[in-house]
Design an enzyme around this catalytic site. Sequence first.
Site, PDB file in Angstrom:
ATOM      1  N   ASP A   1      22.397  70.440  38.711  1.00 21.00           N
ATOM      2  CA  ASP A   1      22.638  69.173  39.408  1.00 21.00           C
ATOM      3  C   ASP A   1      24.024  68.591  39.216  1.00 21.00           C
ATOM      4  OD1 ASP A   1      22.414  68.369  36.799  1.00 21.00           O
ATOM      5  OD2 ASP A   1      21.222  66.610  37.236  1.00 21.00           O
ATOM      6  N   GLU A   2      24.971  69.346  38.645  1.00 25.52           N
ATOM      7  CA  GLU A   2      26.316  68.789  38.544  1.00 25.52           C
ATOM      8  C   GLU A   2      27.389  69.860  38.569  1.00 25.52           C
ATOM      9  OE1 GLU A   2      27.532  67.569  34.233  1.00 25.52           O
ATOM     10  OE2 GLU A   2      25.520  66.833  34.571  1.00 25.52           O
TER      11      GLU A   2
ATOM     12  N   ASP B   1      27.756  64.428  40.266  1.00 22.64           N
ATOM     13  CA  ASP B   1      26.465  64.439  39.580  1.00 22.64           C
ATOM     14  C   ASP B   1      25.399  63.935  40.559  1.00 22.64           C
ATOM     15  OD1 ASP B   1      25.746  63.726  36.174  1.00 22.64           O
ATOM     16  OD2 ASP B   1      24.304  63.922  37.803  1.00 22.64           O
TER      17      ASP B   1
END
Length: 447
Positions: A136-137, A24
Amino acid sequence: MADPDRPMGCSPGRSPQRLIAHLDMDAFYASVELLRRPELRGLPVVVGGRRAAGQATPEGDWPRLRDYTGRGVITTATYEARAMGVHSGMGLMKAAALAPNAILLPADFDEYRRLSRRFKAAVAELAPVIEDRGIDEIYIDLSEVPGARDAVGFDPLGGARALAQELKNNVRRATGLSCSVGLAPNKLLAKICSDLDKPDGLTVVMAEDVPSRIWPLPVRRINGVGPKAAARLEALGVHTVGELATWPQADLVAEFGAAHGHWLHEAAQGHDERPVVTESEPVSISRETTFERDLHPRSDRPELGRIFTWLCERVAEDLQRKGYAGRTIGIKLRFDDFRTVTRDHTVEQPTQDGAAIREAAGQCLKRVNLSRRLRLLGARVGSLVRLGRDGLPLAAPRAPQAPARPPTLASSERVVSPTGSVATAARRAAVMDEQTLPLFPEAEDAA
DNA sequence: TCTGGGGTCCTAGGACCC
DNA sequence: TCTGGGGTCCTAGGACCC
């Protein structure tokens, strides 16, 4: 159900121990902004809002949260801003009351996507089995990565941790950004533990650590337990994962239904067999917009019509660019009281044509009671099929149910192309004739 | 001064078919 | 004539996630 990806040599009926990472990026959007504005490091910064200036005045003053008026929410906040009580999803006006001097920057999604591709490529150099979970992850299956497999079971603090550290180093080299990694036997636990030591964390949780590390956490930390489920559990006296784990499965099933009850029970034990999925096809593509001020269906009809057409054209553009067409056209409306309604309509042939989408959406709109002001309008196309170069679906969509009407159109009718096909022109004209009172007629002129 | 935009998945009822 | 169960599709809403 057998796992087709199960490594050879594992006994059937029992899944092998896996090693899964959840990675993350830390305060991703805000961190990207700080990369190119290092002078803002250490200050409370938030990303969000539609009309934020994004640059300092000649005097060197940055736009502050207190100067913002209008709608919008915080997309990301730096850890300095979070310390002041600001978090993503919070309304900008409310955030301004908490942190009036925080610097407000507009979102730059092109730049975030660019760095997103970079960090994912940096991970793929070391571990190619990656599941995309947004900008974003990601989840990473490390089970078959050399050096990691041996670590499973007896040396979680050795080889596996070293590999996770390498992932973090690679991401930082490639992007200049930090991330937090959780390492566990499954996705559920990896996701929870990537969040335990943010920012720049590296947390390992093995199955035997569940009672000590996971059970003390609030149930809300389970990915999939949202505000509603948490409130229901709270009402039952269940606050932590450990308290949830004491509930017999039968009681949870009685309380939450078969599927959800079973899943809650498994999650509380730290069990999760979901594979890391490396490829997927989109189910729907949509566009929506919240207006600066609520618009009235009658007095603001021309503007609503223009926005409605614009949304349909953007969806069509997105479909064309990505190579999809869809049969289910839908609309979404949000009224001034925040009530949301949707309507959809399934057409015979997949389309990616803006005018065809606009027509079907217009039909949907006729079925909505429009007596209140609107704050949001959206358009969506679902039941997607991927299109080949010839403009025909690669995998044929499921044949519609036997038609309850005369077969006037050949079954080989082409997909409606962006320019509109001859085959659909007659049908479109027929639809237009039905529109005795188009809801947003001005839109037709503006289009 | 409330509450963005892009998604996925689940449920549930009715239509329709076998 | 009545009764019926399973399966799929369509539609609407809602929970949840990033």
